[in-house]
Scaffold this motif. Structure first.
Motif, PDB file in Angstrom:
ATOM      1  N   VAL A  98       4.346   7.914 -11.584  1.00 22.25           N
ATOM      2  CA  VAL A  98       5.325   7.561 -10.739  1.00 22.25           C
ATOM      3  C   VAL A  98       5.067   8.446  -9.449  1.00 22.25           C
ATOM      4  CG1 VAL A  98       7.752   8.065 -10.498  1.00 22.25           C
ATOM      5  CG2 VAL A  98       6.744   7.094 -12.523  1.00 22.25           C
ATOM      6  N   GLY A  99       4.656   9.666  -9.380  1.00 24.07           N
ATOM      7  CA  GLY A  99       4.339  10.427  -8.359  1.00 24.07           C
ATOM      8  C   GLY A  99       3.641   9.645  -7.189  1.00 24.07           C
ATOM      9  N   ARG A 100       2.279   9.405  -7.875  1.00 23.87           N
ATOM     10  CA  ARG A 100       1.377   8.671  -7.000  1.00 23.87           C
ATOM     11  C   ARG A 100       1.979   7.535  -6.492  1.00 23.87           C
ATOM     12  NH1 ARG A 100      -2.777   9.595 -11.613  1.00 23.87           N
ATOM     13  NH2 ARG A 100      -3.643  11.517 -10.951  1.00 23.87           N
ATOM     14  N   GLY A 101       2.723   6.697  -7.262  1.00 26.79           N
ATOM     15  CA  GLY A 101       3.457   5.343  -6.564  1.00 26.79           C
ATOM     16  C   GLY A 101       4.226   5.886  -5.415  1.00 26.79           C
ATOM     17  N   VAL A 102       5.094   6.857  -5.797  1.00 23.96           N
ATOM     18  CA  VAL A 102       6.225   7.363  -4.675  1.00 23.96           C
ATOM     19  C   VAL A 102       5.158   7.551  -3.439  1.00 23.96           C
ATOM     20  CG1 VAL A 102       7.706   9.010  -4.065  1.00 23.96           C
ATOM     21  CG2 VAL A 102       8.002   7.904  -6.201  1.00 23.96           C
ATOM     22  N   CYS A 103       4.217   8.364  -3.385  1.00 24.82           N
ATOM     23  CA  CYS A 103       3.652   8.725  -2.397  1.00 24.82           C
ATOM     24  C   CYS A 103       2.939   7.851  -1.593  1.00 24.82           C
ATOM     25  CB  CYS A 103       2.519   9.689  -2.909  1.00 24.82           C
ATOM     26  SG  CYS A 103       2.942  11.393  -3.458  1.00 24.82           S
ATOM     27  N   SER A 104       2.309   6.777  -2.438  1.00 23.26           N
ATOM     28  CA  SER A 104       1.795   5.605  -1.827  1.00 23.26           C
ATOM     29  C   SER A 104       2.834   4.640  -0.888  1.00 23.26           C
ATOM     30  CB  SER A 104       1.331   4.703  -2.832  1.00 23.26           C
ATOM     31  OG  SER A 104       0.683   3.493  -2.232  1.00 23.26           O
ATOM     32  N   ARG A 105       3.955   4.654  -1.829  1.00 22.06           N
ATOM     33  CA  ARG A 105       5.089   3.743  -1.270  1.00 22.06           C
ATOM     34  C   ARG A 105       5.702   4.588   0.067  1.00 22.06           C
ATOM     35  NH1 ARG A 105       4.441  -0.690  -1.125  1.00 22.06           N
ATOM     36  NH2 ARG A 105       6.708  -1.028  -0.591  1.00 22.06           N
ATOM     37  N   LEU A 106       5.781   5.616   0.104  1.00 19.63           N
ATOM     38  CA  LEU A 106       6.336   6.481   1.425  1.00 19.63           C
ATOM     39  C   LEU A 106       4.943   6.605   2.273  1.00 19.63           C
ATOM     40  CD1 LEU A 106       7.702   9.753  -0.351  1.00 19.63           C
ATOM     41  CD2 LEU A 106       9.094   7.893   0.764  1.00 19.63           C
ATOM     42  N   ALA A 107       3.902   6.557   2.026  1.00 19.66           N
ATOM     43  CA  ALA A 107       2.829   6.531   3.156  1.00 19.66           C
ATOM     44  C   ALA A 107       2.664   5.183   3.800  1.00 19.66           C
ATOM     45  CB  ALA A 107       1.621   7.094   2.466  1.00 19.66           C
ATOM     46  N   SER A 108       3.075   4.036   3.101  1.00 29.73           N
ATOM     47  CA  SER A 108       3.185   2.794   3.460  1.00 29.73           C
ATOM     48  C   SER A 108       4.386   2.424   4.469  1.00 29.73           C
ATOM     49  CB  SER A 108       2.713   1.622   2.452  1.00 29.73           C
ATOM     50  OG  SER A 108       4.258   1.655   1.760  1.00 29.73           O
ATOM     51  N   GLY A 109       5.151   3.262   4.474  1.00 28.90           N
ATOM     52  CA  GLY A 109       6.347   3.137   5.198  1.00 28.90           C
ATOM     53  C   GLY A 109       7.505   2.299   4.418  1.00 28.90           C
ATOM     54  N   ALA A 110       7.483   2.197   3.176  1.00 32.64           N
ATOM     55  CA  ALA A 110       8.647   1.361   2.418  1.00 32.64           C
ATOM     56  C   ALA A 110       9.889   1.936   2.559  1.00 32.64           C
ATOM     57  CB  ALA A 110       8.215   1.665   0.791  1.00 32.64           C
ATOM     58  N   PRO A 111      10.838   1.064   2.832  1.00 30.77           N
ATOM     59  CA  PRO A 111      12.129   1.569   2.910  1.00 30.77           C
ATOM     60  C   PRO A 111      12.694   2.156   1.827  1.00 30.77           C
ATOM     61  CG  PRO A 111      11.974  -0.985   3.119  1.00 30.77           C
ATOM     62  CD  PRO A 111      10.780  -0.257   2.513  1.00 30.77           C
ATOM     63  N   GLU A 112      13.631   3.429   2.455  1.00 28.64           N
ATOM     64  CA  GLU A 112      14.063   4.343   1.101  1.00 28.64           C
ATOM     65  C   GLU A 112      14.701   3.430   0.071  1.00 28.64           C
ATOM     66  OE1 GLU A 112      16.888   7.933   0.568  1.00 28.64           O
ATOM     67  OE2 GLU A 112      16.119   7.384   2.510  1.00 28.64           O
ATOM     68  N   ASP A 113      15.316   2.529   0.290  1.00 29.31           N
ATOM     69  CA  ASP A 113      16.251   1.856  -0.829  1.00 29.31           C
ATOM     70  C   ASP A 113      15.068   1.300  -1.750  1.00 29.31           C
ATOM     71  OD1 ASP A 113      18.443   2.429   0.126  1.00 29.31           O
ATOM     72  OD2 ASP A 113      18.894   0.497   1.196  1.00 29.31           O
ATOM     73  N   GLU A 114      14.031   0.607  -1.422  1.00 27.87           N
ATOM     74  CA  GLU A 114      12.847   0.260  -2.213  1.00 27.87           C
ATOM     75  C   GLU A 114      12.254   1.210  -2.941  1.00 27.87           C
ATOM     76  OE1 GLU A 114       8.444  -1.412  -1.511  1.00 27.87           O
ATOM     77  OE2 GLU A 114      10.052  -2.190  -0.364  1.00 27.87           O
ATOM     78  N   VAL A 115      12.079   2.503  -2.331  1.00 23.96           N
ATOM     79  CA  VAL A 115      11.626   3.657  -3.350  1.00 23.96           C
ATOM     80  C   VAL A 115      12.627   4.062  -4.136  1.00 23.96           C
ATOM     81  CG1 VAL A 115      10.446   5.903  -3.203  1.00 23.96           C
ATOM     82  CG2 VAL A 115       9.818   4.081  -1.268  1.00 23.96           C
ATOM     83  N   ILE A 116      13.730   4.350  -4.007  1.00 26.12           N
ATOM     84  CA  ILE A 116      14.885   4.683  -4.698  1.00 26.12           C
ATOM     85  C   ILE A 116      14.792   3.579  -5.995  1.00 26.12           C
ATOM     86  CG2 ILE A 116      17.261   4.790  -5.051  1.00 26.12           C
ATOM     87  CD1 ILE A 116      17.397   6.020  -2.275  1.00 26.12           C
ATOM     88  N   GLY A 117      14.852   2.343  -5.681  1.00 30.76           N
ATOM     89  CA  GLY A 117      14.881   1.275  -6.734  1.00 30.76           C
ATOM     90  C   GLY A 117      13.741   1.358  -7.839  1.00 30.76           C
ATOM     91  N   MET A 118      12.694   1.957  -7.155  1.00 34.25           N
ATOM     92  CA  MET A 118      11.392   2.199  -8.302  1.00 34.25           C
ATOM     93  C   MET A 118      11.477   3.434  -9.001  1.00 34.25           C
ATOM     94  SD  MET A 118       7.312   2.875  -6.614  1.00 34.25           S
ATOM     95  CE  MET A 118       7.287   4.729  -6.532  1.00 34.25           C
ATOM     96  N   VAL A 119      12.052   4.407  -8.615  1.00 35.01           N
ATOM     97  CA  VAL A 119      12.282   5.511  -9.090  1.00 35.01           C
ATOM     98  C   VAL A 119      13.647   5.860  -9.859  1.00 35.01           C
ATOM     99  CG1 VAL A 119      12.523   8.158  -8.729  1.00 35.01           C
ATOM    100  CG2 VAL A 119      10.943   6.860  -7.516  1.00 35.01           C
ATOM    101  N   ARG A 120      14.426   5.045  -9.809  1.00 33.26           N
ATOM    102  CA  ARG A 120      15.745   5.215 -10.313  1.00 33.26           C
ATOM    103  C   ARG A 120      15.701   5.080 -11.791  1.00 33.26           C
ATOM    104  NH1 ARG A 120      18.225   0.760  -8.478  1.00 33.26           N
ATOM    105  NH2 ARG A 120      19.060   1.946  -6.585  1.00 33.26           N
TER     106      ARG A 120
END
Length: 124
Positions: free
Chosen positions: A70-92
């Motif tokens: 999950v940590g690697r996925g979050v870092c990857s999504r943040l680095a790619s500029g994913a919208p916060e709502d998308e990352v929140i949905g992934m981590v929720r």
């Protein structure tokens, strides 16, 4: 399971020698097998990340492999500029689960936002 292997070998054998050989081979393989020596999954960096999550009540009950993924996925999504709502949905789901297991009263989205903040600061 090994007993099933020995029994199957015994039932298929043509002579008592085959049975003894199958049993000896099975016994030898189990007595000489050694548990794999694995390096620790978490290095110092990942351990700091896990401890920061634990201090916030967001690591309870979550296996190290999952925390890393999950940590690697979050870092990857943040680095790619994913919208916060998308990352929140992934981590929720994982953040809500960890909060529930640790009896943290943080609601799902707040837990997810906090999880993302800690991941950004301690892991990425």
């Amino acid at each position: 399971m090994l007993g099933g292997f020995v029994a199957a070998a015994a039932s298929c054998a043509d002579s008592p020698d085959h049975v003894e050989h199958a049993h000896a081979a099975a016994t030898t393989s189990t007595t000489t097998a050694r548990p794999e020596q694995k390096a620790p999954l978490l290095d110092a960096h990942a351990l700091r990340f896990k401890n920061a999550l634990a201090d916030s009540g967001l690591a309870a009950g979550v296996p190290d492999e999952t925390l890393l993924a999950v940590g690697r996925g979050v870092c990857s999504r943040l680095a790619s500029g994913a919208p916060e709502d998308e990352v929140i949905g992934m981590v929720r789901p994982i953040a809500a689960y960890a909060a529930t297991v640790s009896e943290t009263t943080m609601p799902g989205d707040d837990a997810a936002r906090h999880y993302i903040m800690i991941t950004r600061e301690k892991f990425c």
